[in-house]
Every structure is written in C-alpha cells, then in structure tokens.
Motif scaffolding. Structure first.
Motif, PDB file in Angstrom:
ATOM      1  N   MET A  16     -19.126  19.387   5.427  1.00  0.00           N
ATOM      2  CA  MET A  16     -17.886  18.893   4.884  1.00  0.00           C
ATOM      3  C   MET A  16     -16.890  18.705   6.036  1.00  0.00           C
ATOM      4  SD  MET A  16     -16.033  20.754   1.761  1.00  0.00           S
ATOM      5  CE  MET A  16     -15.025  19.884   0.659  1.00  0.00           C
ATOM      6  N   SER A  17     -16.358  17.546   6.161  1.00  0.00           N
ATOM      7  CA  SER A  17     -15.451  17.275   7.271  1.00  0.00           C
ATOM      8  C   SER A  17     -14.040  17.744   6.943  1.00  0.00           C
ATOM      9  CB  SER A  17     -15.442  15.781   7.595  1.00  0.00           C
ATOM     10  OG  SER A  17     -14.908  15.055   6.501  1.00  0.00           O
ATOM     11  N   ARG A  18     -13.311  18.005   7.992  1.00  0.00           N
ATOM     12  CA  ARG A  18     -11.938  18.464   7.864  1.00  0.00           C
ATOM     13  C   ARG A  18     -11.026  17.282   7.584  1.00  0.00           C
ATOM     14  NH1 ARG A  18      -9.196  21.238  12.869  1.00  0.00           N
ATOM     15  NH2 ARG A  18      -7.351  20.064  12.414  1.00  0.00           N
ATOM     16  N   ARG A  19     -10.137  17.433   6.619  1.00  0.00           N
ATOM     17  CA  ARG A  19      -9.193  16.355   6.337  1.00  0.00           C
ATOM     18  C   ARG A  19      -8.043  16.429   7.314  1.00  0.00           C
ATOM     19  NH1 ARG A  19      -7.724  16.294   0.141  1.00  0.00           N
ATOM     20  NH2 ARG A  19      -8.479  18.410   0.079  1.00  0.00           N
ATOM     21  N   LYS A  20      -7.670  15.290   7.829  1.00  0.00           N
ATOM     22  CA  LYS A  20      -6.555  15.241   8.770  1.00  0.00           C
ATOM     23  C   LYS A  20      -5.306  14.777   8.049  1.00  0.00           C
ATOM     24  CE  LYS A  20      -9.312  14.367  12.858  1.00  0.00           C
ATOM     25  NZ  LYS A  20      -9.537  13.481  13.993  1.00  0.00           N
ATOM     26  N   GLN A  21      -4.178  15.268   8.534  1.00  0.00           N
ATOM     27  CA  GLN A  21      -2.897  14.816   8.012  1.00  0.00           C
ATOM     28  C   GLN A  21      -2.665  13.388   8.476  1.00  0.00           C
ATOM     29  OE1 GLN A  21       0.078  17.569   9.451  1.00  0.00           O
ATOM     30  NE2 GLN A  21       0.937  17.714   7.397  1.00  0.00           N
ATOM     31  N   PRO A  22      -2.024  12.581   7.633  1.00  0.00           N
ATOM     32  CA  PRO A  22      -1.693  11.238   8.109  1.00  0.00           C
ATOM     33  C   PRO A  22      -0.696  11.324   9.278  1.00  0.00           C
ATOM     34  CG  PRO A  22      -0.735  11.654   5.933  1.00  0.00           C
ATOM     35  CD  PRO A  22      -1.592  12.821   6.280  1.00  0.00           C
ATOM     36  N   ALA A  23      -0.754  10.365  10.157  1.00  0.00           N
ATOM     37  CA  ALA A  23       0.131  10.352  11.326  1.00  0.00           C
ATOM     38  C   ALA A  23       1.581  10.286  10.877  1.00  0.00           C
ATOM     39  CB  ALA A  23      -0.192   9.159  12.216  1.00  0.00           C
ATOM     40  N   LEU A  24       2.416  11.119  11.493  1.00  0.00           N
ATOM     41  CA  LEU A  24       3.837  11.148  11.174  1.00  0.00           C
ATOM     42  C   LEU A  24       4.578  10.106  12.004  1.00  0.00           C
ATOM     43  CD1 LEU A  24       4.490  14.990  11.190  1.00  0.00           C
ATOM     44  CD2 LEU A  24       4.343  13.507   9.200  1.00  0.00           C
ATOM     45  N   PRO A  25       5.584   9.479  11.402  1.00  0.00           N
ATOM     46  CA  PRO A  25       6.402   8.555  12.185  1.00  0.00           C
ATOM     47  C   PRO A  25       7.388   9.344  13.056  1.00  0.00           C
ATOM     48  CG  PRO A  25       7.161   8.605   9.912  1.00  0.00           C
ATOM     49  CD  PRO A  25       5.946   9.485   9.988  1.00  0.00           C
ATOM     50  N   VAL A  26       6.982   9.696  14.244  1.00  0.00           N
ATOM     51  CA  VAL A  26       7.788  10.508  15.151  1.00  0.00           C
ATOM     52  C   VAL A  26       8.769   9.608  15.893  1.00  0.00           C
ATOM     53  CG1 VAL A  26       7.685  12.052  17.142  1.00  0.00           C
ATOM     54  CG2 VAL A  26       5.906  12.165  15.398  1.00  0.00           C
ATOM     55  N   PRO A  27      10.048  10.048  15.979  1.00  0.00           N
ATOM     56  CA  PRO A  27      11.025   9.228  16.708  1.00  0.00           C
ATOM     57  C   PRO A  27      10.626   9.096  18.181  1.00  0.00           C
ATOM     58  CG  PRO A  27      12.074  11.192  15.754  1.00  0.00           C
ATOM     59  CD  PRO A  27      10.635  11.255  15.428  1.00  0.00           C
ATOM     60  N   THR A  28      10.839   7.916  18.719  1.00  0.00           N
ATOM     61  CA  THR A  28      10.472   7.669  20.117  1.00  0.00           C
ATOM     62  C   THR A  28      11.677   7.628  21.043  1.00  0.00           C
ATOM     63  OG1 THR A  28      10.493   5.289  19.684  1.00  0.00           O
ATOM     64  CG2 THR A  28       8.369   6.420  19.514  1.00  0.00           C
ATOM     65  N   THR A  29      12.876   7.591  20.441  1.00  0.00           N
ATOM     66  CA  THR A  29      14.087   7.595  21.268  1.00  0.00           C
ATOM     67  C   THR A  29      15.030   8.674  20.757  1.00  0.00           C
ATOM     68  OG1 THR A  29      15.285   6.039  19.848  1.00  0.00           O
ATOM     69  CG2 THR A  29      13.911   5.083  21.614  1.00  0.00           C
ATOM     70  N   ASP A  30      15.973   9.059  21.593  1.00  0.00           N
ATOM     71  CA  ASP A  30      16.969  10.042  21.171  1.00  0.00           C
ATOM     72  C   ASP A  30      17.792   9.527  19.999  1.00  0.00           C
ATOM     73  OD1 ASP A  30      16.081  11.735  23.113  1.00  0.00           O
ATOM     74  OD2 ASP A  30      17.773  11.420  24.476  1.00  0.00           O
ATOM     75  N   GLU A  31      18.125   8.247  20.020  1.00  0.00           N
ATOM     76  CA  GLU A  31      18.916   7.658  18.936  1.00  0.00           C
ATOM     77  C   GLU A  31      18.160   7.748  17.610  1.00  0.00           C
ATOM     78  OE1 GLU A  31      18.385   6.052  21.883  1.00  0.00           O
ATOM     79  OE2 GLU A  31      20.383   6.393  22.719  1.00  0.00           O
ATOM     80  N   ALA A  32      16.873   7.464  17.634  1.00  0.00           N
ATOM     81  CA  ALA A  32      16.061   7.541  16.421  1.00  0.00           C
ATOM     82  C   ALA A  32      15.964   8.994  15.947  1.00  0.00           C
ATOM     83  CB  ALA A  32      14.674   6.962  16.671  1.00  0.00           C
ATOM     84  N   ALA A  33      15.855   9.934  16.889  1.00  0.00           N
ATOM     85  CA  ALA A  33      15.787  11.351  16.531  1.00  0.00           C
ATOM     86  C   ALA A  33      17.100  11.805  15.903  1.00  0.00           C
ATOM     87  CB  ALA A  33      15.461  12.195  17.759  1.00  0.00           C
ATOM     88  N   ILE A  34      18.221  11.376  16.474  1.00  0.00           N
ATOM     89  CA  ILE A  34      19.531  11.744  15.935  1.00  0.00           C
ATOM     90  C   ILE A  34      19.703  11.165  14.532  1.00  0.00           C
ATOM     91  CG2 ILE A  34      22.023  11.355  16.221  1.00  0.00           C
ATOM     92  CD1 ILE A  34      21.490  11.695  19.283  1.00  0.00           C
ATOM     93  N   ALA A  35      19.253   9.954  14.314  1.00  0.00           N
ATOM     94  CA  ALA A  35      19.336   9.345  12.985  1.00  0.00           C
ATOM     95  C   ALA A  35      18.479  10.131  11.987  1.00  0.00           C
ATOM     96  CB  ALA A  35      18.890   7.887  13.042  1.00  0.00           C
ATOM     97  N   LEU A  36      17.288  10.559  12.401  1.00  0.00           N
ATOM     98  CA  LEU A  36      16.403  11.333  11.531  1.00  0.00           C
ATOM     99  C   LEU A  36      17.006  12.705  11.229  1.00  0.00           C
ATOM    100  CD1 LEU A  36      13.696  11.267  10.056  1.00  0.00           C
ATOM    101  CD2 LEU A  36      12.638  12.210  12.113  1.00  0.00           C
ATOM    102  N   ILE A  37      17.600  13.344  12.226  1.00  0.00           N
ATOM    103  CA  ILE A  37      18.268  14.632  12.022  1.00  0.00           C
ATOM    104  C   ILE A  37      19.430  14.470  11.045  1.00  0.00           C
ATOM    105  CG2 ILE A  37      19.657  16.428  13.143  1.00  0.00           C
ATOM    106  CD1 ILE A  37      17.870  15.951  15.663  1.00  0.00           C
ATOM    107  N   SER A  38      20.211  13.404  11.201  1.00  0.00           N
ATOM    108  CA  SER A  38      21.338  13.154  10.293  1.00  0.00           C
ATOM    109  C   SER A  38      20.847  12.978   8.864  1.00  0.00           C
ATOM    110  CB  SER A  38      22.110  11.910  10.728  1.00  0.00           C
ATOM    111  OG  SER A  38      22.723  12.137  11.969  1.00  0.00           O
ATOM    112  N   GLU A  39      19.756  12.262   8.702  1.00  0.00           N
ATOM    113  CA  GLU A  39      19.175  12.069   7.373  1.00  0.00           C
ATOM    114  C   GLU A  39      18.707  13.412   6.792  1.00  0.00           C
ATOM    115  OE1 GLU A  39      15.430   9.642   5.400  1.00  0.00           O
ATOM    116  OE2 GLU A  39      16.206   8.998   7.344  1.00  0.00           O
ATOM    117  N   TYR A  40      18.060  14.218   7.621  1.00  0.00           N
ATOM    118  CA  TYR A  40      17.588  15.533   7.210  1.00  0.00           C
ATOM    119  C   TYR A  40      18.756  16.406   6.755  1.00  0.00           C
ATOM    120  CZ  TYR A  40      15.272  20.088   7.455  1.00  0.00           C
ATOM    121  OH  TYR A  40      14.779  21.324   7.156  1.00  0.00           O
ATOM    122  N   ILE A  41      19.832  16.427   7.553  1.00  0.00           N
ATOM    123  CA  ILE A  41      21.020  17.211   7.240  1.00  0.00           C
ATOM    124  C   ILE A  41      21.636  16.753   5.924  1.00  0.00           C
ATOM    125  CG2 ILE A  41      23.420  17.637   7.962  1.00  0.00           C
ATOM    126  CD1 ILE A  41      22.339  17.668  10.876  1.00  0.00           C
TER     127      ILE A  41
END
Length: 185
Positions: A1-26
């Motif tokens: 039985m093979s191990r199921r992998k999590q789908p790839a997460l859309p990880v921010p590639t820039t600081d601006e994208a990370a800040i936008a994601l953090i703001s959304e999270y908050i």
C-alpha cells in the motif's frame, strides 16, 4: 500500500505574497474569534435563562419530591413494588436504592491520624488499608535534564529522554477595534 502524499501547497514566493497571506490568515482568525465570543455570549445568556427557570421551579419540585417520598414510605412501596425496591409508576421509576459507600471519620479525627494509627499497628492486616502512591516526578526530571549530566546518563541508560521540539506558530494579536477585525484586509 503506497503512502498518500499531501497535495502541493501554494507557498508564497515573495515577501509581498507572504505578507498578503499572513494578512488573510489574521483576518480569518479575528473573525473566528469574534464569532466564538458571540457564541459564548449567546450560550451564557441561554444558561442564565435556564438557571432562572431552574431556580424558579426548584422549591415546588423539592416539595413534590418530599410529598412523593412520604407517600412511597407510607405504604405505596408495598402496594406498588411488593418485595422489589422500586416500581414503574406514571412514567417514572420510583423506589429506594443504596447510595455509594463512603468512609466517614468521627468528628475531630483526621484521616492522617487513622493512617498513622494503622501504620503503627501490629495487626498484620493493617497494611491492606494503607497505600503509598509512587510516581515519576516529570517536572523535576525536566528541570534537572539540562544541568545534571549524571542524572541524565542514569535515565538515558534506561531509555528515558526529555524531548523538546521547535514548533511553528502564529499568534494573532487582538484587533484594536471590532471594526478592524471585520475588514477584509
């Protein structure tokens, strides 16, 4: 039985994208907190109303209970239950039952005094009624672990370890106002 992998997460590639994601999270976290606070207030209001209803009904219910108990003890137990301890009457089971057993000390006597009396008693059966509880003091072990190499080695030889790992966290600070918490970022 093979191990199921999590789908790839859309990880921010820039600081601006990370800040936008953090703001959304908050924003979502703050809205969830407001919803939880509102739910807690509603639940508190419902519980308060229930407590008022119970307090209002309690005196009459206590009188009803006492009257039914007197009726039962005055002969209804024999008529309805016979040799049993209870009977089904008007949609309820009514009767008598034993309470949970409990040990009661004489007035002015503390349990520690009874324990000491038993420990000093020459009766061979006395030890059955006294118990000692031994357990690992984990707090002391955690405190000693970093500084006491001999202690650490002693426990490590038995396979005991103290572990601690870095964990990622996001602490969302409370919004300055409820309006700020409701904004979309």
């Amino acid at each position: 039985m093979s191990r199921r992998k999590q789908p790839a997460l859309p990880v921010p590639t820039t600081d601006e994208a990370a800040i936008a994601l953090i703001s959304e999270y908050i924003d979502v976290e703050r809205r969830l907190r407001l919803a939880a606070e509102a739910a807690d207030e509603m639940i508190a209001g419902v519980k308060e109303g229930l407590d008022e209803i119970k307090a209002e009904a309690r005196p009459e219910q206590e009188q009803r209970f006492a009257a039914i108990k007197s009726w039962w003890e005055a002969g209804a137990a024999q008529r309805w239950a016979g040799k049993k301890r209870s009977a089904d009457v008007a949609g309820a089971k009514i009767g008598t039952r034993l309470s949970n057993a409990s040990v009661r000390m004489p007035k002015g006597i503390k349990i520690d005094a009874i324990v000491e009396w038993l420990r000093g008693h020459s009766w061979t059966g006395a030890s059955r009624f006294v118990r000692a509880k031994y357990e690992l003091n984990k707090d002391a072990l955690i405190a000693a672990w970093p500084d006491e190499a001999d202690t650490r080695k002693l426990f490590e030889d038995k396979g005991v370890k103290v572990s601690q790992a870095d964990q990622f966290f996001i602490d969302v600070t409370p919004a300055d106002t409820k309006e700020e918490a409701r904004t979309d970022g």
